[in-house]
Scaffold this motif. Structure first.
Motif, PDB file in Angstrom:
ATOM      1  N   GLY A 123       0.778  -1.227   0.000  1.00  0.00           N
ATOM      2  CA  GLY A 123       0.000   0.000   0.000  1.00  0.00           C
ATOM      3  C   GLY A 123       0.805   1.269   0.000  1.00  0.00           C
ATOM      4  N   TYR A 124       1.954   1.275   0.674  1.00  0.00           N
ATOM      5  CA  TYR A 124       2.714   2.509   0.827  1.00  0.00           C
ATOM      6  C   TYR A 124       3.995   2.552   0.010  1.00  0.00           C
ATOM      7  CZ  TYR A 124      -0.449   3.802   4.573  1.00  0.00           C
ATOM      8  OH  TYR A 124      -1.579   4.133   5.284  1.00  0.00           O
ATOM      9  N   THR A 125       4.466   1.397  -0.464  1.00  0.00           N
ATOM     10  CA  THR A 125       5.690   1.373  -1.258  1.00  0.00           C
ATOM     11  C   THR A 125       5.456   0.826  -2.656  1.00  0.00           C
ATOM     12  OG1 THR A 125       6.781   0.843   0.855  1.00  0.00           O
ATOM     13  CG2 THR A 125       8.158   0.838  -1.094  1.00  0.00           C
ATOM     14  N   GLY A 126       4.337   0.171  -2.856  1.00  0.00           N
ATOM     15  CA  GLY A 126       4.035  -0.382  -4.176  1.00  0.00           C
ATOM     16  C   GLY A 126       4.780  -1.656  -4.493  1.00  0.00           C
TER      17      GLY A 126
ATOM     18  N   VAL B 259       4.267   6.038   8.548  1.00  0.00           N
ATOM     19  CA  VAL B 259       3.820   6.427   7.199  1.00  0.00           C
ATOM     20  C   VAL B 259       3.519   7.913   7.114  1.00  0.00           C
ATOM     21  CG1 VAL B 259       2.927   4.124   6.721  1.00  0.00           C
ATOM     22  CG2 VAL B 259       1.397   5.845   7.687  1.00  0.00           C
ATOM     23  N   SER B 260       3.309   8.570   8.264  1.00  0.00           N
ATOM     24  CA  SER B 260       3.059  10.013   8.258  1.00  0.00           C
ATOM     25  C   SER B 260       4.340  10.822   8.329  1.00  0.00           C
ATOM     26  CB  SER B 260       2.147  10.394   9.437  1.00  0.00           C
ATOM     27  OG  SER B 260       0.916   9.707   9.368  1.00  0.00           O
TER      28      SER B 260
ATOM     29  N   VAL C 239       8.187   9.736   1.387  1.00  0.00           N
ATOM     30  CA  VAL C 239       9.067   9.327   0.285  1.00  0.00           C
ATOM     31  C   VAL C 239       8.633   7.963  -0.250  1.00  0.00           C
ATOM     32  CG1 VAL C 239      11.443   8.737  -0.352  1.00  0.00           C
ATOM     33  CG2 VAL C 239      11.011  10.676   1.148  1.00  0.00           C
ATOM     34  N   LEU C 240       8.233   7.061   0.650  1.00  0.00           N
ATOM     35  CA  LEU C 240       7.757   5.748   0.209  1.00  0.00           C
ATOM     36  C   LEU C 240       6.524   5.890  -0.689  1.00  0.00           C
ATOM     37  CD1 LEU C 240       8.112   3.595   3.459  1.00  0.00           C
ATOM     38  CD2 LEU C 240       9.629   3.664   1.484  1.00  0.00           C
ATOM     39  N   ILE C 241       5.624   6.788  -0.318  1.00  0.00           N
ATOM     40  CA  ILE C 241       4.429   7.016  -1.147  1.00  0.00           C
ATOM     41  C   ILE C 241       4.833   7.577  -2.508  1.00  0.00           C
ATOM     42  CG2 ILE C 241       2.295   8.353  -1.338  1.00  0.00           C
ATOM     43  CD1 ILE C 241       2.067   8.198   1.700  1.00  0.00           C
ATOM     44  N   ALA C 242       5.845   8.458  -2.515  1.00  0.00           N
ATOM     45  CA  ALA C 242       6.338   8.999  -3.782  1.00  0.00           C
ATOM     46  C   ALA C 242       6.948   7.899  -4.644  1.00  0.00           C
ATOM     47  CB  ALA C 242       7.373  10.097  -3.513  1.00  0.00           C
ATOM     48  N   VAL C 243       7.641   6.951  -4.014  1.00  0.00           N
ATOM     49  CA  VAL C 243       8.200   5.813  -4.744  1.00  0.00           C
ATOM     50  C   VAL C 243       7.085   4.975  -5.355  1.00  0.00           C
ATOM     51  CG1 VAL C 243       9.484   3.649  -4.488  1.00  0.00           C
ATOM     52  CG2 VAL C 243      10.303   5.729  -3.363  1.00  0.00           C
ATOM     53  N   ARG C 244       6.028   4.786  -4.605  1.00  0.00           N
ATOM     54  CA  ARG C 244       4.887   4.023  -5.113  1.00  0.00           C
ATOM     55  C   ARG C 244       4.244   4.712  -6.321  1.00  0.00           C
ATOM     56  NH1 ARG C 244      -0.171   4.502  -1.437  1.00  0.00           N
ATOM     57  NH2 ARG C 244      -0.149   6.505  -2.519  1.00  0.00           N
TER      58      ARG C 244
ATOM     59  N   PHE D 234      16.589  11.151  -4.410  1.00  0.00           N
ATOM     60  CA  PHE D 234      16.387  10.142  -3.372  1.00  0.00           C
ATOM     61  C   PHE D 234      16.908   8.782  -3.849  1.00  0.00           C
ATOM     62  CE2 PHE D 234      13.024  13.244  -2.447  1.00  0.00           C
ATOM     63  CZ  PHE D 234      13.237  13.446  -1.092  1.00  0.00           C
ATOM     64  N   GLN D 235      17.621   8.088  -2.965  1.00  0.00           N
ATOM     65  CA  GLN D 235      18.065   6.721  -3.233  1.00  0.00           C
ATOM     66  C   GLN D 235      16.898   5.777  -2.913  1.00  0.00           C
ATOM     67  OE1 GLN D 235      20.926   5.768  -4.565  1.00  0.00           O
ATOM     68  NE2 GLN D 235      21.798   7.831  -4.656  1.00  0.00           N
ATOM     69  N   THR D 236      16.083   5.529  -3.911  1.00  0.00           N
ATOM     70  CA  THR D 236      14.839   4.792  -3.672  1.00  0.00           C
ATOM     71  C   THR D 236      15.084   3.378  -3.136  1.00  0.00           C
ATOM     72  OG1 THR D 236      14.790   4.094  -5.996  1.00  0.00           O
ATOM     73  CG2 THR D 236      13.594   6.102  -5.420  1.00  0.00           C
ATOM     74  N   LEU D 237      16.197   2.763  -3.519  1.00  0.00           N
ATOM     75  CA  LEU D 237      16.494   1.415  -3.031  1.00  0.00           C
ATOM     76  C   LEU D 237      16.611   1.411  -1.521  1.00  0.00           C
ATOM     77  CD1 LEU D 237      17.211  -1.559  -3.505  1.00  0.00           C
ATOM     78  CD2 LEU D 237      19.603  -0.848  -3.778  1.00  0.00           C
ATOM     79  N   HIS D 238      17.259   2.435  -0.957  1.00  0.00           N
ATOM     80  CA  HIS D 238      17.425   2.506   0.491  1.00  0.00           C
ATOM     81  C   HIS D 238      16.075   2.580   1.192  1.00  0.00           C
ATOM     82  CE1 HIS D 238      21.685   4.396  -0.229  1.00  0.00           C
ATOM     83  NE2 HIS D 238      21.589   3.139  -0.612  1.00  0.00           N
ATOM     84  N   TYR D 239      15.188   3.372   0.663  1.00  0.00           N
ATOM     85  CA  TYR D 239      13.871   3.531   1.282  1.00  0.00           C
ATOM     86  C   TYR D 239      13.060   2.247   1.162  1.00  0.00           C
ATOM     87  CZ  TYR D 239      14.805   8.519   1.689  1.00  0.00           C
ATOM     88  OH  TYR D 239      15.348   9.735   2.037  1.00  0.00           O
ATOM     89  N   LYS D 240      13.159   1.564   0.052  1.00  0.00           N
ATOM     90  CA  LYS D 240      12.428   0.311  -0.114  1.00  0.00           C
ATOM     91  C   LYS D 240      12.972  -0.768   0.810  1.00  0.00           C
ATOM     92  CE  LYS D 240      12.692  -0.041  -4.681  1.00  0.00           C
ATOM     93  NZ  LYS D 240      12.421  -0.583  -6.036  1.00  0.00           N
ATOM     94  N   VAL D 241      14.275  -0.764   1.036  1.00  0.00           N
ATOM     95  CA  VAL D 241      14.857  -1.732   1.971  1.00  0.00           C
ATOM     96  C   VAL D 241      14.372  -1.449   3.393  1.00  0.00           C
ATOM     97  CG1 VAL D 241      17.011  -2.490   3.037  1.00  0.00           C
ATOM     98  CG2 VAL D 241      16.885  -2.240   0.566  1.00  0.00           C
ATOM     99  N   ILE D 242      14.303  -0.169   3.766  1.00  0.00           N
ATOM    100  CA  ILE D 242      13.796   0.184   5.097  1.00  0.00           C
ATOM    101  C   ILE D 242      12.362  -0.301   5.268  1.00  0.00           C
ATOM    102  CG2 ILE D 242      13.126   2.123   6.576  1.00  0.00           C
ATOM    103  CD1 ILE D 242      15.533   3.657   5.429  1.00  0.00           C
TER     104      ILE D 242
END
Length: 335
Positions: free
Chosen positions: A53-56, A178-179, A185-190, A201-209
Motif C-alpha cells: 500500500g505505501y511502497t508499491g 507512514v506520516s 518518500v515511500l508514497i512517492a516511490v509508489r 532520493f536513493q529509492t532502493l534505500h527507502y524500499k529496503v527500510i
C-alpha cells in the motif's frame, strides 16, 4: 484538520476500550479465540500494507518472516523454561532474525521490477520452507511439534489482552511511520519511482527500510500466532499465509492501515462461518469456493477496498457539494 484527527483517535479509543472489555462481559470462549486470531492477522496484514500500500511492492515471500517469528518463539519455549522472560526474548530474537534476513533479501531483490521481484521473493520463501522441512532436529519437519506456553497465558483472556495491546501499539507506530517524511518518500516511490529518483532520493534505500519494518512486524505476528496454537509446523511458511495477508489488504483497502484490520476481520469471520455451515449443509464442505466468490464480489463492488471505497465516496460527496461564493462589494473593500 486537528479536530478531525482528534475525533478519529477518539473513535479508535472507544473501539479499543470496547474490545478490551468484551472478554469480561462475554463468556464465549469461541469469540475470544476468534477475535485473538483476527488481531494477529491484522498485524500481519498491516505489515504487508507497508509493502503493497505505501511502497508499491508486491511480495510473494512475506510468509517467511511470519514463520521465522513463529519458529523462534516455539523453539525457544520448547528448549528453555517456558516463562514470560523467555517468551519476550523469543519475540526479540525473531524480530532480529527477520530484520537481518529482510535487509539482505531486500538488497538482493529490490533492484528488480514488478513481477521479477515478486517471483524471486517466492523462490527465497520456498528455500526457507525447504530448510524448515529438512532441518528436522530443530523444526521436526512437516509434523511440527507442540510446546508449553508461559503459565501467564493459561487464561485466554490475558493472551487476548496482550495481542490487542500489540495490535494497538503496532497500528499507532506504523501510522506515525507512514506520516513521517520517510513515509512520504515511500508514497512517492509508489506513485512514480523514476521521478523520485530524479529528485535525488536513493529509492532502493527507502524500499529496503520498508522491507525491514514489514518483516519485523510480520515476525511479531508469527510469534503471537505460535503461542495462540501452542503448536508450529511448516504451514507457517507456506504461500497460503502470504495470500491471506494479500487478500486482507486488498479487501480492507490498500494504503490505509485501518483497512487491513477490517479485511482481516472479514476474512477470518467468513472462514469461520463458511466452514461452520459445512456441518449442516454438505454444499459448504467446499467452502473455499464460496470464499473465492466473496472475494470476487468484493473486488468488483469495492475496487478500492472497503475503507478506500468509503473514503472515496465521502471525498466525492464533499467535492460535489455546491459552493456559494458571495463576492464583496468594491466599496466595502475600500473602506
Amino acid at each position: 484538520m486537528k479536530t478531525k484527527f482528534q475525533v478519529n483517535n477518539g473513535i479508535l479509543l472507544v473501539i479499543v476500550a470496547a474490545l478490551a472489555v468484551f472478554p469480561f462481559v462475554s463468556d464465549s470462549r469461541t469469540w475470544t479465540i476468534l477475535l485473538t486470531q483476527i488481531f494477529i492477522f491484522s498485524i500481519l496484514a498491516m505489515s504487508y500494507d507497508i509493502l503493497l500500500g505505501y511502497t508499491g511492492i508486491v511480495s510473494f515471500g512475506h510468509a517467511m518472516f511470519f514463520g521465522m517469528g513463529a519458529y523462534a518463539t516455539a523453539v525457544m519455549l520448547d528448549r528453555f523454561d517456558p516463562s514470560l522472560s523467555v517468551f519476550f526474548l523469543s519475540i526479540a530474537v525473531g524480530m532480529v532474525i527477520s530484520g537481518v534476513i529482510s535487509f539482505l533479501v531486500g538488497l538482493l531483490t529490490l533492484r528488480l521490477k514488478s513481477h521479477f521481484f515478486a517471483m524471486l521473493t517466492l523462490a527465497v520463501s520456498g528455500l526457507f520452507l525447504v530448510l524448515a522441512e529438512k532441518w528436522r532436529t530443530l523444526t521436526h519437519g512437516n509434523d511440527g511439534f507442540t510446546f508449553r506456553a508461559p503459565d501467564f497465558f493459561k487464561d485466554r483472556v490475558m493472551f487476548y489482552l496482550l495481542v490487542l495491546a500489540c495490535l494497538v501499539l503496532v497500528y499507532f507506530l506504523l501510522r506515525r511511520f507512514v506520516s513521517s517524511p520517510l513515509g512520504r518518500v515511500l508514497i512517492a516511490v509508489r506513485e512514480n519511482e523514476q521521478r523520485t529518483k530524479s529528485l535525488g532520493f536513493q529509492t532502493l534505500h527507502y524500499k529496503v527500510i520498508a522491507s525491514v519494518i514489514a518483516g519485523i512486524v510480520a515476525s511479531l505476528a508469527g510469534s503471537l500466532y505460535a503461542i495462540s496454537l501452542r503448536f508450529v509446523n511448516t504451514s507457517v511458511l507456506t504461500m497460503d499465509i502470504t495470500l491471506d495477508a494479500l487478500l486482507m489488504t486488498i479487501i480492507g483497502g490498500v494504503g490505509t492501515l485501518i483497512g487491513p484490520i477490517i479485511g482481516a476481520g472479514v476474512i477470518e469471520l467468513a472462514q469461520h462461518y463458511l466452514s461452520g455451515l459445512a456441518k449442516e449443509y454438505p454444499i459448504f464442505e467446499r467452502w473455499i469456493i464460496f470464499f473465492g466468490i466473496i472475494y470476487i464480489l468484493a473486488v468488483i463492488f469495492f475496487p478500492r477496498g472497503i475503507v478506500g471505497t468509503i473514503r472515496y465516496a465521502f471525498w466525492k460527496r464533499k467535492n460535489n457539494e455546491p459552493k456559494v461564493k458571495i463576492a464583496p462589494k468594491r466599496k466595502e473593500l475600500l473602506k
